[in-house]
Design a protein around this motif. Structure first.
Motif, PDB file in Angstrom:
ATOM      1  N   LEU A   1       0.884  -1.087   0.051  1.00  0.00           N
ATOM      2  CA  LEU A   1      -0.013   0.166   0.007  1.00  0.00           C
ATOM      3  C   LEU A   1       0.838   1.275  -0.066  1.00  0.00           C
ATOM      4  O   LEU A   1       0.526   2.261  -0.744  1.00  0.00           O
ATOM      5  CB  LEU A   1      -0.769   0.167   1.382  1.00  0.00           C
ATOM      6  N   VAL A   2       1.882   1.175   0.803  1.00  0.00           N
ATOM      7  CA  VAL A   2       2.506   2.371   0.955  1.00  0.00           C
ATOM      8  C   VAL A   2       3.338   2.678  -0.463  1.00  0.00           C
ATOM      9  O   VAL A   2       3.607   3.885  -0.734  1.00  0.00           O
ATOM     10  CB  VAL A   2       3.452   2.342   2.027  1.00  0.00           C
ATOM     11  N   LEU A   3       3.952   1.689  -0.927  1.00  0.00           N
ATOM     12  CA  LEU A   3       4.605   1.997  -2.176  1.00  0.00           C
ATOM     13  C   LEU A   3       3.942   2.230  -3.221  1.00  0.00           C
ATOM     14  O   LEU A   3       4.112   3.168  -4.093  1.00  0.00           O
ATOM     15  CB  LEU A   3       5.423   0.551  -2.553  1.00  0.00           C
ATOM     16  N   ALA A   4       2.529   1.824  -3.319  1.00  0.00           N
ATOM     17  CA  ALA A   4       1.788   2.122  -4.167  1.00  0.00           C
ATOM     18  C   ALA A   4       1.411   3.511  -4.149  1.00  0.00           C
ATOM     19  O   ALA A   4       1.316   4.227  -5.280  1.00  0.00           O
ATOM     20  CB  ALA A   4       0.357   1.369  -4.302  1.00  0.00           C
TER      21      ALA A   4
ATOM     22  N   VAL B   1       9.915   1.433   1.446  1.00  0.00           N
ATOM     23  CA  VAL B   1       8.890   2.166   0.675  1.00  0.00           C
ATOM     24  C   VAL B   1       8.409   3.326   1.008  1.00  0.00           C
ATOM     25  O   VAL B   1       7.535   3.957   0.093  1.00  0.00           O
ATOM     26  CB  VAL B   1       7.674   0.981   0.435  1.00  0.00           C
ATOM     27  N   GLU B   2       8.546   3.686   1.979  1.00  0.00           N
ATOM     28  CA  GLU B   2       8.091   5.029   2.575  1.00  0.00           C
ATOM     29  C   GLU B   2       8.678   6.402   2.354  1.00  0.00           C
ATOM     30  O   GLU B   2       8.514   7.517   2.194  1.00  0.00           O
ATOM     31  CB  GLU B   2       7.774   5.148   3.985  1.00  0.00           C
ATOM     32  N   LEU B   3      10.114   6.168   1.929  1.00  0.00           N
ATOM     33  CA  LEU B   3      10.953   7.273   1.574  1.00  0.00           C
ATOM     34  C   LEU B   3      10.450   8.094   0.473  1.00  0.00           C
ATOM     35  O   LEU B   3       9.692   7.521  -0.544  1.00  0.00           O
ATOM     36  CB  LEU B   3      12.349   6.739   1.052  1.00  0.00           C
ATOM     37  N   ALA B   4      10.544   9.442   0.421  1.00  0.00           N
ATOM     38  CA  ALA B   4      10.098  10.277  -0.550  1.00  0.00           C
ATOM     39  C   ALA B   4      10.677   9.784  -1.950  1.00  0.00           C
ATOM     40  O   ALA B   4      11.826   9.303  -2.014  1.00  0.00           O
ATOM     41  CB  ALA B   4      10.406  11.748  -0.411  1.00  0.00           C
ATOM     42  N   ASN B   5      10.068  10.110  -3.025  1.00  0.00           N
ATOM     43  CA  ASN B   5      10.293   9.644  -4.409  1.00  0.00           C
ATOM     44  C   ASN B   5      11.776  10.000  -4.855  1.00  0.00           C
ATOM     45  O   ASN B   5      12.440   9.138  -5.427  1.00  0.00           O
ATOM     46  CB  ASN B   5       9.470   9.993  -5.350  1.00  0.00           C
ATOM     47  N   GLY B   6      12.051  11.116  -4.543  1.00  0.00           N
ATOM     48  CA  GLY B   6      13.733  11.754  -5.248  1.00  0.00           C
ATOM     49  C   GLY B   6      13.393  11.617  -6.376  1.00  0.00           C
ATOM     50  O   GLY B   6      12.401  12.027  -6.966  1.00  0.00           O
TER      51      GLY B   6
ATOM     52  N   ARG C   1      14.757   1.975  -6.208  1.00  0.00           N
ATOM     53  CA  ARG C   1      13.745   1.624  -4.890  1.00  0.00           C
ATOM     54  C   ARG C   1      13.114   0.411  -5.646  1.00  0.00           C
ATOM     55  O   ARG C   1      12.909  -0.641  -4.947  1.00  0.00           O
ATOM     56  CB  ARG C   1      13.116   2.624  -4.400  1.00  0.00           C
ATOM     57  N   LEU C   2      12.064   0.529  -6.646  1.00  0.00           N
ATOM     58  CA  LEU C   2      11.585  -0.406  -7.222  1.00  0.00           C
ATOM     59  C   LEU C   2      12.290  -1.856  -7.443  1.00  0.00           C
ATOM     60  O   LEU C   2      11.642  -2.865  -7.236  1.00  0.00           O
ATOM     61  CB  LEU C   2      10.835   0.062  -8.528  1.00  0.00           C
ATOM     62  N   LEU C   3      13.529  -1.717  -8.052  1.00  0.00           N
ATOM     63  CA  LEU C   3      14.196  -2.854  -8.387  1.00  0.00           C
ATOM     64  C   LEU C   3      14.625  -3.659  -7.258  1.00  0.00           C
ATOM     65  O   LEU C   3      14.226  -4.652  -6.958  1.00  0.00           O
ATOM     66  CB  LEU C   3      15.362  -2.320  -8.934  1.00  0.00           C
ATOM     67  N   MET C   4      14.908  -2.980  -6.104  1.00  0.00           N
ATOM     68  CA  MET C   4      15.183  -3.507  -4.839  1.00  0.00           C
ATOM     69  C   MET C   4      14.008  -4.324  -4.137  1.00  0.00           C
ATOM     70  O   MET C   4      14.043  -5.348  -3.706  1.00  0.00           O
ATOM     71  CB  MET C   4      15.926  -2.634  -3.924  1.00  0.00           C
TER      72      MET C   4
ATOM     73  N   LEU D   1       2.623  10.896   4.447  1.00  0.00           N
ATOM     74  CA  LEU D   1       1.955  10.205   3.307  1.00  0.00           C
ATOM     75  C   LEU D   1       0.632   9.400   3.615  1.00  0.00           C
ATOM     76  O   LEU D   1      -0.486   9.587   2.988  1.00  0.00           O
ATOM     77  CB  LEU D   1       2.797   9.145   2.798  1.00  0.00           C
ATOM     78  N   ILE D   2       0.705   8.817   4.907  1.00  0.00           N
ATOM     79  CA  ILE D   2      -0.578   8.159   5.260  1.00  0.00           C
ATOM     80  C   ILE D   2      -1.837   9.161   5.550  1.00  0.00           C
ATOM     81  O   ILE D   2      -2.614   8.988   5.221  1.00  0.00           O
ATOM     82  CB  ILE D   2      -0.366   7.287   6.618  1.00  0.00           C
TER      83      ILE D   2
END
Length: 279
Positions: A62-65, A130-135, A143-146, A263-264
């Motif tokens: 959910l958080v990464l989405a 997953v919660e880190l700001a997108n940059g 991040r998505l790869l990891m 974010l939440i």
């Protein structure tokens, strides 16, 4: 960088997985993955442990989405905006199934909305990656790869779970995550093997992300397989995985960065303002 080089990396990552319907997995087939699956918690399975596992896996997704949704209207190209949105939708689909299973398993009967919208940020148990700001774009695809490499290893194992519902959710997720990993891998190769600026940004992104890998392996010890995948991609990109000491803190224990709560709050704003509303 040649197209043949890209294809080699893409296909080698998919080895061992049937990716015939992995691309844009969300919405393909329209088959209920739980159709005909017995939802009773099997004898010998600890219902509370099962609920906790499903909740944490749902929180990760959910958080990464939500982070991926922030790229809508901001991605560098329309095609990438669509791709990231679809990956986010895949993760939301996983979230809904996992939260529903958690509510069944713990006996509360809570629905997915209760988990997503009516828990405070400190009640979430997602990994902090997953919660880190997108940059920038390099940070987000790194991040998505990891994340996808780690979650794919986890879901591959969970596809043999003694709980048939979790096993079905994981089996469906394997197809989706295979594509997520492939998509991110292609972009890391392009960025790392691209211009001086794209390479520098990718190196900086990996350096910023690497300290969060240790937490992933505390949550699920798939270190060898995941690091093998990551190094394969980075070698193709002419890069190395930075060595980094794990950062203190543990998202699974509710120890989050200051980036999660805003974010939440944004995610929950409408549901909190209009509880029980329907439309």
């Amino acid at each position: 960088m040649s197209d043949d080089h890209d294809d080699h990396v893409y296909l080698s990552l998919a080895e061992g997985h049937d990716d015939s319907d992995a691309r844009w997995a969300f919405g393909t087939g329209f088959e209920d993955p739980l159709h005909g699956v017995d939802t009773a918690v099997p004898v010998g399975v600890d219902a509370i442990e099962l609920a906790d596992l499903c909740t944490t896996l749902g929180d990760d997704a959910l958080v990464l989405a939500q982070r991926l949704a922030e790229w809508v209207t901001r991605a560098p190209e329309l095609e990438e905006e669509v791709a990231l949105a679809n990956i986010g939708l895949d993760l939301l689909g996983q979230t809904r199934l996992l939260y529903s299973r958690a509510g069944q398993a713990d006996g509360t009967g809570r629905g997915e909305d209760q988990y997503a919208y009516f828990r405070d940020a400190d009640a979430f148990r997602n990994v902090r990656l997953v919660e880190l700001a997108n940059g920038d774009f390099a940070f987000s695809v790194g991040r998505l790869l990891m994340f996808a490499s780690w979650r794919l290893a986890q879901f591959t194992e969970l596809a043999a779970s003694p709980d048939p519902v979790l096993a079905a959710i994981a089996a469906k997720g394997v197809k989706e995550l295979t594509y997520h990993r492939q998509y991110a891998a292609e972009w890391i190769v392009r960025l790392g093997d691209g211009t001086e600026e794209s390479r520098a940004r990718t190196v900086a992104a990996l350096s910023a992300l690497a300290p969060y890998l240790g937490e992933l392996f505390r949550a699920f010890d798939g270190r060898d397989a995941v690091l093998g995948d990551l190094r394969q991609v980075l070698t193709a990109a002419g890069l190395e995985l930075p060595e980094a000491d794990p950062l203190p803190g543990d998202g699974r224990a509710g120890q989050h960065t200051g980036q999660l709560a805003p974010l939440i709050a944004e995610l929950q704003s409408v549901a909190r303002a209009h509880p029980e509303a329907t439309w």
